[in-house]
Design a protein around this motif. Structure first.
Motif, PDB file in Angstrom:
ATOM      1  N   SER A  27       0.834  -1.199   0.000  1.00 20.55           N
ATOM      2  CA  SER A  27       0.000   0.000   0.000  1.00 20.55           C
ATOM      3  C   SER A  27       0.869   1.250   0.000  1.00 20.55           C
ATOM      4  O   SER A  27       1.919   1.281   0.632  1.00 20.55           O
ATOM      5  CB  SER A  27      -0.905   0.018   1.227  1.00 20.55           C
ATOM      6  OG  SER A  27      -1.620   1.235   1.308  1.00 20.55           O
ATOM      7  N   LYS A  28       0.389   2.287  -0.693  1.00 24.24           N
ATOM      8  CA  LYS A  28       1.063   3.593  -0.690  1.00 24.24           C
ATOM      9  C   LYS A  28       0.268   4.602   0.130  1.00 24.24           C
ATOM     10  O   LYS A  28       0.543   5.796   0.082  1.00 24.24           O
ATOM     11  CB  LYS A  28       1.236   4.100  -2.119  1.00 24.24           C
ATOM     12  CG  LYS A  28       2.183   3.250  -2.938  1.00 24.24           C
ATOM     13  CD  LYS A  28       2.381   3.830  -4.319  1.00 24.24           C
ATOM     14  CE  LYS A  28       3.388   3.009  -5.105  1.00 24.24           C
ATOM     15  NZ  LYS A  28       3.618   3.560  -6.443  1.00 24.24           N
ATOM     16  N   ALA A  29      -0.704   4.136   0.883  1.00 21.66           N
ATOM     17  CA  ALA A  29      -1.623   5.014   1.612  1.00 21.66           C
ATOM     18  C   ALA A  29      -1.353   5.037   3.109  1.00 21.66           C
ATOM     19  O   ALA A  29      -2.283   5.078   3.904  1.00 21.66           O
ATOM     20  CB  ALA A  29      -3.059   4.579   1.342  1.00 21.66           C
ATOM     21  N   GLY A  35       5.548  12.311   6.901  1.00 21.40           N
ATOM     22  CA  GLY A  35       4.700  12.385   5.718  1.00 21.40           C
ATOM     23  C   GLY A  35       4.318  11.007   5.212  1.00 21.40           C
ATOM     24  O   GLY A  35       4.284  10.037   5.963  1.00 21.40           O
ATOM     25  N   ARG A  36       4.046  10.937   3.906  1.00 21.64           N
ATOM     26  CA  ARG A  36       3.579   9.693   3.310  1.00 21.64           C
ATOM     27  C   ARG A  36       4.592   8.567   3.448  1.00 21.64           C
ATOM     28  O   ARG A  36       5.795   8.795   3.480  1.00 21.64           O
ATOM     29  CB  ARG A  36       3.255   9.911   1.830  1.00 21.64           C
ATOM     30  CG  ARG A  36       1.971  10.691   1.654  1.00 21.64           C
ATOM     31  CD  ARG A  36       1.515  10.770   0.217  1.00 21.64           C
ATOM     32  NE  ARG A  36       1.533   9.480  -0.448  1.00 21.64           N
ATOM     33  CZ  ARG A  36       1.704   9.329  -1.759  1.00 21.64           C
ATOM     34  NH1 ARG A  36       1.878  10.350  -2.532  1.00 21.64           N
ATOM     35  NH2 ARG A  36       1.704   8.127  -2.292  1.00 21.64           N
ATOM     36  N   SER A  99       9.913  10.015   1.961  1.00 23.62           N
ATOM     37  CA  SER A  99      10.985  11.015   1.971  1.00 23.62           C
ATOM     38  C   SER A  99      12.364  10.409   2.216  1.00 23.62           C
ATOM     39  O   SER A  99      13.381  11.080   2.036  1.00 23.62           O
ATOM     40  CB  SER A  99      10.710  12.083   3.034  1.00 23.62           C
ATOM     41  OG  SER A  99      10.752  11.514   4.332  1.00 23.62           O
ATOM     42  N   LYS A 100      12.413   9.122   2.617  1.00 25.82           N
ATOM     43  CA  LYS A 100      13.688   8.467   2.947  1.00 25.82           C
ATOM     44  C   LYS A 100      14.160   7.489   1.872  1.00 25.82           C
ATOM     45  O   LYS A 100      15.240   6.917   1.996  1.00 25.82           O
ATOM     46  CB  LYS A 100      13.558   7.697   4.270  1.00 25.82           C
ATOM     47  CG  LYS A 100      13.074   8.535   5.427  1.00 25.82           C
ATOM     48  CD  LYS A 100      14.147   9.467   5.894  1.00 25.82           C
ATOM     49  CE  LYS A 100      13.657  10.240   7.121  1.00 25.82           C
ATOM     50  NZ  LYS A 100      14.735  10.759   7.907  1.00 25.82           N
ATOM     51  N   ILE A 101      13.338   7.281   0.840  1.00 25.92           N
ATOM     52  CA  ILE A 101      13.696   6.341  -0.224  1.00 25.92           C
ATOM     53  C   ILE A 101      13.565   7.013  -1.590  1.00 25.92           C
ATOM     54  O   ILE A 101      12.821   7.984  -1.737  1.00 25.92           O
ATOM     55  CB  ILE A 101      12.830   5.048  -0.172  1.00 25.92           C
ATOM     56  CG1 ILE A 101      11.335   5.384  -0.245  1.00 25.92           C
ATOM     57  CG2 ILE A 101      13.152   4.244   1.081  1.00 25.92           C
ATOM     58  CD1 ILE A 101      10.405   4.175  -0.283  1.00 25.92           C
TER      59      ILE A 101
END
Length: 106
Positions: A27-29, A35-36, A99-101
């Motif tokens: 899932s990307k949600a 953040g996301r 934000s980390k990948i």
């Protein structure tokens, strides 16, 4: 380091160490600390820190922070235990913060 050739994958934004395959995105949600975030079935080339209980948006979970094995950047966390029945599907899975990948081979 496990070199992956061909498939689309995600790497640590700091050192470009390969940490997850696009095919393992569930899932990307999701929401991370910054953040996301994406939920992955597997992660690679990461170290898992000590377990701790945290109150997240979906209730109490036992989680362990996940670090890049090359540069030690915190990338997200691993769900070790979910206390609510509706959240059990997360156990053993990984949250990696967007934000980390970074994307590789796209």
């Amino acid at each position: 380091m496990g070199e992956v050739v061909g498939p689309r994958l995600y790497s640590c934004c700091n050192c470009r160490n390969h940490v997850a395959l696009h095919d393992d995105v569930i899932s990307k949600a999701f929401q991370g600390r910054h953040g996301r975030a994406f939920l992955f079935s597997h992660a690679m080339n990461v170290n898992v820190g000590p377990k701790e209980d945290r109150h997240l948006m979906t209730g109490l979970h036992t989680v362990a922070d996940v670090f890049c094995c090359d540069c030690c950047q915190v990338l997200g966390w691993k769900y070790e235990r979910a206390y609510e029945e509706s959240q059990k599907y997360k156990e053993g899975k990984f949250i990696l913060e967007k934000s980390k990948i970074v994307k590789e081979n796209w």
